[in-house]
Design a protein around this motif. Structure first.
Motif, PDB file in Angstrom:
ATOM      1  N   THR A  88      -7.012  -3.285  -7.655  1.00 29.90           N
ATOM      2  CA  THR A  88      -6.562  -3.137  -9.314  1.00 29.90           C
ATOM      3  C   THR A  88      -5.434  -2.303  -9.160  1.00 29.90           C
ATOM      4  O   THR A  88      -4.383  -2.540  -9.895  1.00 29.90           O
ATOM      5  N   TYR A  89      -5.265  -1.010  -8.538  1.00 27.11           N
ATOM      6  CA  TYR A  89      -4.040  -0.116  -8.708  1.00 27.11           C
ATOM      7  C   TYR A  89      -2.679  -1.014  -8.501  1.00 27.11           C
ATOM      8  O   TYR A  89      -1.560  -1.057  -9.092  1.00 27.11           O
ATOM      9  N   LEU A  90      -2.844  -1.886  -7.148  1.00 26.49           N
ATOM     10  CA  LEU A  90      -1.704  -2.684  -6.808  1.00 26.49           C
ATOM     11  C   LEU A  90      -1.351  -3.716  -7.837  1.00 26.49           C
ATOM     12  O   LEU A  90      -0.209  -3.941  -8.144  1.00 26.49           O
ATOM     13  N   ARG A  91      -2.482  -4.257  -8.307  1.00 25.68           N
ATOM     14  CA  ARG A  91      -2.142  -5.463  -9.293  1.00 25.68           C
ATOM     15  C   ARG A  91      -1.226  -4.746 -10.495  1.00 25.68           C
ATOM     16  O   ARG A  91      -0.348  -5.259 -11.224  1.00 25.68           O
ATOM     17  N   GLU A  92      -1.784  -3.709 -11.278  1.00 28.81           N
ATOM     18  CA  GLU A  92      -1.303  -3.024 -12.223  1.00 28.81           C
ATOM     19  C   GLU A  92      -0.044  -2.384 -12.206  1.00 28.81           C
ATOM     20  O   GLU A  92       0.862  -2.151 -12.920  1.00 28.81           O
ATOM     21  N   HIS A  93       0.057  -1.618 -10.921  1.00 29.28           N
ATOM     22  CA  HIS A  93       1.252  -0.868 -10.560  1.00 29.28           C
ATOM     23  C   HIS A  93       2.398  -1.247  -9.898  1.00 29.28           C
ATOM     24  O   HIS A  93       3.600  -0.920  -9.955  1.00 29.28           O
ATOM     25  N   VAL A  94       2.180  -2.527  -8.967  1.00 26.24           N
ATOM     26  CA  VAL A  94       3.144  -2.945  -8.252  1.00 26.24           C
ATOM     27  C   VAL A  94       3.260  -4.366  -8.439  1.00 26.24           C
ATOM     28  O   VAL A  94       4.473  -4.959  -8.758  1.00 26.24           O
ATOM     29  N   LEU A  95       2.260  -5.182  -8.199  1.00 27.88           N
ATOM     30  CA  LEU A  95       2.411  -6.537  -8.484  1.00 27.88           C
ATOM     31  C   LEU A  95       2.914  -7.319  -9.941  1.00 27.88           C
ATOM     32  O   LEU A  95       3.760  -8.076  -9.835  1.00 27.88           O
ATOM     33  N   GLU A  96       2.057  -6.760 -10.891  1.00 31.53           N
ATOM     34  CA  GLU A  96       2.417  -6.990 -12.393  1.00 31.53           C
ATOM     35  C   GLU A  96       3.859  -6.801 -12.884  1.00 31.53           C
ATOM     36  O   GLU A  96       4.736  -7.503 -13.334  1.00 31.53           O
ATOM     37  N   PRO A  97       4.341  -5.608 -12.546  1.00 30.73           N
ATOM     38  CA  PRO A  97       5.573  -4.968 -12.764  1.00 30.73           C
ATOM     39  C   PRO A  97       6.675  -5.769 -12.132  1.00 30.73           C
ATOM     40  O   PRO A  97       7.759  -5.971 -12.703  1.00 30.73           O
ATOM     41  N   VAL A  98       6.394  -6.199 -10.874  1.00 32.68           N
ATOM     42  CA  VAL A  98       7.381  -6.855  -9.975  1.00 32.68           C
ATOM     43  C   VAL A  98       7.401  -8.597 -10.227  1.00 32.68           C
ATOM     44  O   VAL A  98       8.398  -9.088 -10.332  1.00 32.68           O
ATOM     45  N   THR A 148       0.956  -1.077   0.011  1.00 33.78           N
ATOM     46  CA  THR A 148       0.001   0.142   0.106  1.00 33.78           C
ATOM     47  C   THR A 148       0.659   1.239   0.039  1.00 33.78           C
ATOM     48  O   THR A 148       0.800   2.227  -0.765  1.00 33.78           O
ATOM     49  N   VAL A 149       1.867   1.245   0.936  1.00 36.56           N
ATOM     50  CA  VAL A 149       2.804   2.693   1.092  1.00 36.56           C
ATOM     51  C   VAL A 149       3.515   2.691  -0.352  1.00 36.56           C
ATOM     52  O   VAL A 149       3.930   3.846  -0.723  1.00 36.56           O
ATOM     53  N   LEU A 162      -6.153   6.937   0.118  1.00 37.00           N
ATOM     54  CA  LEU A 162      -5.795   8.061  -0.828  1.00 37.00           C
ATOM     55  C   LEU A 162      -5.169   7.495  -2.155  1.00 37.00           C
ATOM     56  O   LEU A 162      -5.376   8.145  -3.377  1.00 37.00           O
ATOM     57  N   VAL A 163      -4.711   6.288  -2.290  1.00 35.86           N
ATOM     58  CA  VAL A 163      -4.464   5.585  -3.556  1.00 35.86           C
ATOM     59  C   VAL A 163      -5.607   5.648  -4.393  1.00 35.86           C
ATOM     60  O   VAL A 163      -5.569   6.127  -5.631  1.00 35.86           O
ATOM     61  N   GLU A 164      -6.796   4.988  -3.878  1.00 31.26           N
ATOM     62  CA  GLU A 164      -7.904   5.124  -4.690  1.00 31.26           C
ATOM     63  C   GLU A 164      -8.238   6.467  -5.285  1.00 31.26           C
ATOM     64  O   GLU A 164      -8.650   6.603  -6.475  1.00 31.26           O
ATOM     65  N   LYS A 165      -8.573   7.412  -4.553  1.00 30.44           N
ATOM     66  CA  LYS A 165      -8.817   8.835  -4.872  1.00 30.44           C
ATOM     67  C   LYS A 165      -8.094   9.383  -5.961  1.00 30.44           C
ATOM     68  O   LYS A 165      -8.514   9.971  -6.825  1.00 30.44           O
ATOM     69  N   LEU A 166      -6.767   9.137  -5.446  1.00 34.32           N
ATOM     70  CA  LEU A 166      -5.870   9.837  -6.708  1.00 34.32           C
ATOM     71  C   LEU A 166      -5.722   9.006  -7.957  1.00 34.32           C
ATOM     72  O   LEU A 166      -5.178   9.659  -8.759  1.00 34.32           O
ATOM     73  N   SER A 167      -5.782   7.707  -7.811  1.00 33.78           N
ATOM     74  CA  SER A 167      -5.490   6.976  -9.125  1.00 33.78           C
ATOM     75  C   SER A 167      -6.745   6.774  -9.778  1.00 33.78           C
ATOM     76  O   SER A 167      -6.651   6.391 -11.077  1.00 33.78           O
ATOM     77  N   GLY A 168      -8.080   6.844  -9.375  1.00 28.52           N
ATOM     78  CA  GLY A 168      -9.290   6.537  -9.757  1.00 28.52           C
ATOM     79  C   GLY A 168      -9.504   5.050 -10.026  1.00 28.52           C
ATOM     80  O   GLY A 168     -10.376   4.703 -10.544  1.00 28.52           O
TER      81      GLY A 168
END
Length: 418
Positions: free
Chosen positions: A216-226, A105-106, A205-211
């Motif tokens: 989903t945000y973590l999967r696309e921006h953290v989990l899949e890239p790693v 999350t962080v 905060l992540v949800e509000k700023l990312s939309g």
């Protein structure tokens, strides 16, 4: 830091599992399962010491991964993953990782900072309404546990509600409403105190700023890239199969029950994720180095440096950065929730990565089970830098107080100290 901690499952069958009393005290499997390419003498010492620790603490199952850059590895599973069937613990089973979730999350928050969507020293009130004192609490203070906001998992009425129905679904706002009924513990920035409330706010905060929703945000921006194909933030109580069953005494009367299918929504951004030994092995170097497997950056160099700058917590040998702990030189996080305990950390000076998975939180007289196993392993493998978490540095970050059957209310957690 008892969850430096967090919980979980498919909703069907959860009610019957809640009422099934199980015997955790299973003898470890005759031979551990897994791959080893360290020297045989060290492997045998580790096997013997882990088995002895499991017997001492009555632990059903343990998986341990210890990897040294270019100098061998040790991946072993001991005991049972399901005490009802005797299914052995294996290194490829899914598990619930509790507060290790906070590291993900962080990371999302820090990525948004890198993109210029927020500044770490902005007040949270700039982005989220309704936070008491939010005009004085910064994003950084939420991430490094210095906001002063009350930890909702220490609310005694909430503990009683959760224990009465651990399959219940909780929304982030419901959790915050519980926290905000309590006054602040201290003025922001004046000291350190572990609070799941901080990370729930960061998830919003992540949800509000990312939309996007956090999963989903973590999967696309953290989990899949790693490259973490076996890690996820579940929407509800689901956990992929095959999984290690988790055993807890957080039940009426303190009976040991199978918590595998309990709903971890109360932990959400602070503790609801699932993963595997192998994925956590991949995650720890990315977390502590700020790089992706292809050599590109997960976070900008300067942002990663800020994340890793661990400040004192008031406990010897324990520092805390931005969603990351430094425990006697081991950098990463641990996590605990009913049925599961986890360690995922790196010792940079030795190029070592340690992952510990325990399918019980029935601590009894030994204290944290994951800490026991972590100490057991590192006293052999890295004796100059053992994994050591002082008891006073283990706040009740997740419920561990049984409800007295005469009152129906949870007993208050012991003061965590700080």
């Amino acid at each position: 830091m008892r969850g430096f901690r967090a919980r979980a499952a498919p909703a069907v069958a959860a009610a019957s599992l809640l009422l099934t009393v199980l015997c955790v005290g299973q003898a470890p499997a005759a031979a551990p399962l897994g791959r080893v390419d360290v020297d045989p003498a060290t492997a045998q010492r580790l096997d013997d010491a882990i088995t002895a620790a499991m017997k001492k603490a009555d632990i059903p199952g343990v998986s341990v991964g210890l990897w040294f850059d270019g100098r061998g590895s040790y991946e072993r599973s001991f005991g049972t993953a399901d005490t009802a069937t005797g299914t052995p613990m294996k290194t490829d089973l899914f598990t619930r990782i509790g507060s290790v979730t906070k590291t993900f999350t962080v990371t999302g928050v820090l990525q948004l900072a890198d993109e210029g969507r927020l500044r770490l020293d902005d007040p949270v009130a700039k982005y989220l309404d309704g936070v008491p004192g939010g005009d004085r609490i910064t994003i950084r203070q939420l991430a490094d546990m210095r906001s002063g906001l009350f930890n909702y998992t220490e609310d005694t009425d909430w503990l009683a509600d959760l224990q009465a129905d651990p399959t219940r679904s909780w929304t982030p706002q419901q959790l915050l409403d519980i926290a905000f009924r309590h006054p602040a513990e201290f003025p922001p920035g004046t000291r350190w105190e572990y609070s799941n409330t901080n990370t729930v706010l960061l998830g919003l905060l992540v949800e509000k700023l990312s939309g996007q929703n956090l999963s989903t945000y973590l999967r696309e921006h953290v989990l899949e890239p790693v490259g973490l194909d076996d890690t996820a933030l579940p929407k509800g109580a689901e956990i992929p199969s095959p999984y290690a069953h988790g055993y807890t005494a957080f039940s009426p009367g303190g009976k040991v029950v199978d918590a595998s299918l309990w709903n971890p929504s109360w932990g959400w951004a602070a503790g609801a994720m699932t993963s595997t030994l192998d994925d956590l092995h991949t995650w720890v170097p990315a977390l502590t180095g700020g790089k992706l497997p292809d050599g590109s950056r997960l976070l900008k160099t300067g942002t990663q440096a800020q994340r890793m700058r661990a400040l004192p917590t008031g406990h010897p040998g324990v520092g805390y950065g931005l969603g990351i702990a430094d425990i006697n030189g081991w950098v990463g996080h641990n996590g605990e929730l009913p049925g599961y305990e986890t360690i995922a950390a790196r010792l940079p000076q030795d190029g070592a990565v340690l992952v510990v998975i325990v399918n019980s939180d029935v601590d009894k007289d030994t204290g944290s089970l994951s800490t026991l196993i972590g100490e057991t392993v590192t006293e052999i493998a890295t004796p100059d830098r053992p994994w050591s978490v002082p008891a006073a540095a283990q706040p009740n970050a997740t419920p561990d107080a049984p409800v007295p059957p005469t009152t129906g209310k949870a007993t208050p957690p012991k003061p965590s100290g700080s």
